[in-house]
Design an enzyme around this catalytic site. Structure first.
Site, PDB file in Angstrom:
ATOM      1  N   THR A  99      53.508  55.475  15.046  1.00  0.00           N
ATOM      2  CA  THR A  99      53.140  54.203  15.699  1.00  0.00           C
ATOM      3  C   THR A  99      51.720  53.756  15.355  1.00  0.00           C
ATOM      4  O   THR A  99      51.361  52.605  15.582  1.00  0.00           O
ATOM      5  CB  THR A  99      53.211  54.354  17.231  1.00  0.00           C
ATOM      6  OG1 THR A  99      52.200  55.310  17.630  1.00  0.00           O
ATOM      7  CG2 THR A  99      54.575  54.847  17.695  1.00  0.00           C
ATOM      8  N   ASP A 103      41.448  66.181   7.549  1.00  0.00           N
ATOM      9  CA  ASP A 103      42.024  67.256   6.728  1.00  0.00           C
ATOM     10  C   ASP A 103      41.089  67.633   5.585  1.00  0.00           C
ATOM     11  O   ASP A 103      40.871  68.820   5.303  1.00  0.00           O
ATOM     12  CB  ASP A 103      43.381  66.824   6.139  1.00  0.00           C
ATOM     13  CG  ASP A 103      44.495  66.872   7.178  1.00  0.00           C
ATOM     14  OD1 ASP A 103      44.213  67.217   8.343  1.00  0.00           O
ATOM     15  OD2 ASP A 103      45.641  66.553   6.814  1.00  0.00           O
ATOM     16  N   ARG A 106      45.623  59.736  15.867  1.00  0.00           N
ATOM     17  CA  ARG A 106      46.539  58.613  15.665  1.00  0.00           C
ATOM     18  C   ARG A 106      47.943  59.137  15.513  1.00  0.00           C
ATOM     19  O   ARG A 106      48.185  60.030  14.698  1.00  0.00           O
ATOM     20  CB  ARG A 106      46.176  57.972  14.321  1.00  0.00           C
ATOM     21  CG  ARG A 106      45.694  56.617  14.400  1.00  0.00           C
ATOM     22  CD  ARG A 106      45.396  55.957  13.084  1.00  0.00           C
ATOM     23  NE  ARG A 106      45.793  56.521  11.817  1.00  0.00           N
ATOM     24  CZ  ARG A 106      45.853  55.820  10.690  1.00  0.00           C
ATOM     25  NH1 ARG A 106      45.587  54.538  10.692  1.00  0.00           N
ATOM     26  NH2 ARG A 106      46.186  56.379   9.556  1.00  0.00           N
ATOM     27  N   ASP A 158      43.063  61.617   4.066  1.00  0.00           N
ATOM     28  CA  ASP A 158      42.905  62.014   5.476  1.00  0.00           C
ATOM     29  C   ASP A 158      41.553  62.698   5.642  1.00  0.00           C
ATOM     30  O   ASP A 158      41.357  63.830   5.175  1.00  0.00           O
ATOM     31  CB  ASP A 158      44.052  62.950   5.884  1.00  0.00           C
ATOM     32  CG  ASP A 158      44.009  63.253   7.373  1.00  0.00           C
ATOM     33  OD1 ASP A 158      42.923  63.634   7.884  1.00  0.00           O
ATOM     34  OD2 ASP A 158      45.035  63.113   8.043  1.00  0.00           O
TER      35      ASP A 158
HETATM   36  C1  PRP Z   1      41.413  59.189  11.763  1.00  0.00           C
HETATM   37  C2  PRP Z   1      39.981  58.722  11.761  1.00  0.00           C
HETATM   38  C3  PRP Z   1      39.953  57.719  12.880  1.00  0.00           C
HETATM   39  C4  PRP Z   1      41.332  57.112  12.825  1.00  0.00           C
HETATM   40  C5  PRP Z   1      41.214  55.767  12.171  1.00  0.00           C
HETATM   41  O1  PRP Z   1      41.616  60.140  12.742  1.00  0.00           O
HETATM   42  O2  PRP Z   1      39.061  59.762  11.911  1.00  0.00           O
HETATM   43  O3  PRP Z   1      39.699  58.300  14.155  1.00  0.00           O
HETATM   44  O4  PRP Z   1      42.139  57.970  12.018  1.00  0.00           O
HETATM   45  O5  PRP Z   1      42.418  55.110  12.171  1.00  0.00           O
HETATM   46  P1  PRP Z   1      42.655  53.781  13.021  1.00  0.00           P
HETATM   47  O6  PRP Z   1      41.500  52.893  12.744  1.00  0.00           O
HETATM   48  O7  PRP Z   1      43.947  53.234  12.462  1.00  0.00           O
HETATM   49  O8  PRP Z   1      42.793  54.160  14.451  1.00  0.00           O
HETATM   50  P2  PRP Z   1      43.025  60.870  12.952  1.00  0.00           P
HETATM   51  O9  PRP Z   1      43.846  60.125  13.931  1.00  0.00           O
HETATM   52  O10 PRP Z   1      43.646  61.116  11.607  1.00  0.00           O
HETATM   53  O11 PRP Z   1      42.607  62.217  13.635  1.00  0.00           O
HETATM   54  P3  PRP Z   1      41.822  63.453  12.995  1.00  0.00           P
HETATM   55  O12 PRP Z   1      40.389  63.022  12.810  1.00  0.00           O
HETATM   56  O13 PRP Z   1      41.972  64.510  14.016  1.00  0.00           O
HETATM   57  O14 PRP Z   1      42.468  63.774  11.671  1.00  0.00           O
HETATM   58  N1  URA Z   2      42.381  58.021   8.904  1.00  0.00           N
HETATM   59  C1  URA Z   2      42.057  58.708   7.775  1.00  0.00           C
HETATM   60  O1  URA Z   2      41.643  59.865   7.843  1.00  0.00           O
HETATM   61  N2  URA Z   2      42.201  58.088   6.599  1.00  0.00           N
HETATM   62  C2  URA Z   2      42.639  56.811   6.473  1.00  0.00           C
HETATM   63  O2  URA Z   2      42.728  56.297   5.341  1.00  0.00           O
HETATM   64  C3  URA Z   2      42.975  56.119   7.654  1.00  0.00           C
HETATM   65  C4  URA Z   2      42.823  56.744   8.860  1.00  0.00           C
END
Ligand code: PRP
Ligand code: URA
Length: 205
Positions: free
Chosen positions: A105, A200, A101, A197
């Site tokens: 945005t 992370d 994400r 997160d």
């Molecule tokens: C997180 C999570 C989802 C997304 C959810 O991933 O694992 O894929 O955010 O958010 P949304 O419903 O608003 O789209 P992230 O983009 O942080 O990537 P990552 O798993 O690599 O940290």
């Molecule tokens: N992605 C995450 O990892 N945590 C949140 O709370 C939302 C999106």
């Protein structure tokens, strides 16, 4: 259709996962356990076929899945959810979608895709612990449908109503399973109370 799976053992483990003092190893282990504990609910409608088996003392009928199962892991956070489901459904195939994400945005960006052929033959379970705005889930669902998938479930840990509504508005055929429906999103798109997160915390960053 969405279902919140509120088993007491899941709620105890989810509280450990949410706690900011939980280290990444314990975070991962509890996430794995929750995935295993969610499995009986998520796979309650799995179809079976019988086969003859021999116990040490007699022949009897045993069971095997007659459905083909595919887990599609959304990278990165979905990786923390895979092991627990895989232990319970060892015959599943596994595909991957890489997306993140944009922090400004909140729009999803795709960077990797690895899926089997003949997606229409599978019951597909999209694994991502977090359902926030629903942008990533809908992007993943569209990718799967474009590749031919017909039977899709989204399986998450913690979600917000925004994400559920977004999936239901555009993909009402997709079944959604979560362990908790949280209160809201904050101005940065994080789930509140949530767990922070997830990627992370799973990987110790
Ligand atoms: C997180 C999570 C989802 C997304 C959810 O991933 O694992 O894929 O955010 O958010 P949304 O419903 O608003 O789209 P992230 O983009 O942080 O990537 P990552 O798993 O690599 O940290
Ligand atoms: N992605 C995450 O990892 N945590 C949140 O709370 C939302 C999106």
């Amino acid at each position: 259709m969405y279902k919140i799976i509120t088993n007491p053992l899941i709620q105890i483990k989810l509280s450990i996962i949410r706690n900011k003092n939980t280290d990444s190893q314990s975070f991962y282990e509890n996430l794995t356990d929750v995935a295993s504990l969610m499995s009986p609910y998520v796979f309650a409608d799995l179809n079976l076929k019988t086969e003859e088996i021999a116990t040490p003392v007699a022949n009897t009928l045993g069971y095997k899945a007659s459905d083909k199962v595919l887990f599609v892991v959304i990278l990165r956070a979905g990786l923390g959810f895979l092991e627990g489901f895989r232990r319970m459904v060892p015959f599943a195939k596994i595909g991957f979608l890489g997306m993140y994400r944009d922090e400004e945005t909140l729009m999803p960006h795709d960077y990797y895709k690895r899926l089997p052929a003949n997606l229409a033959d599978y019951k597909v379970y999209l694994l991502d612990p977090m359902l926030a705005t629903g942008g990533s889930a809908c992007d993943a669902i569209n990718s799967l449908k474009n590749a031919g998938a017909k039977d899709i479930s989204f399986v998450g840990l913690v979600g917000a109503m925004d994400g559920i509504k977004k999936i239901e508005e555009s993909n009402s055929d997709v079944k959604i399973y979560l362990a908790s429906l949280d209160e809201k999103l904050n101005e940065k798109g994080y789930i509140i109370p949530g767990l922070g997160d997830c990627g992370d915390r799973t990987f110790g960053l």
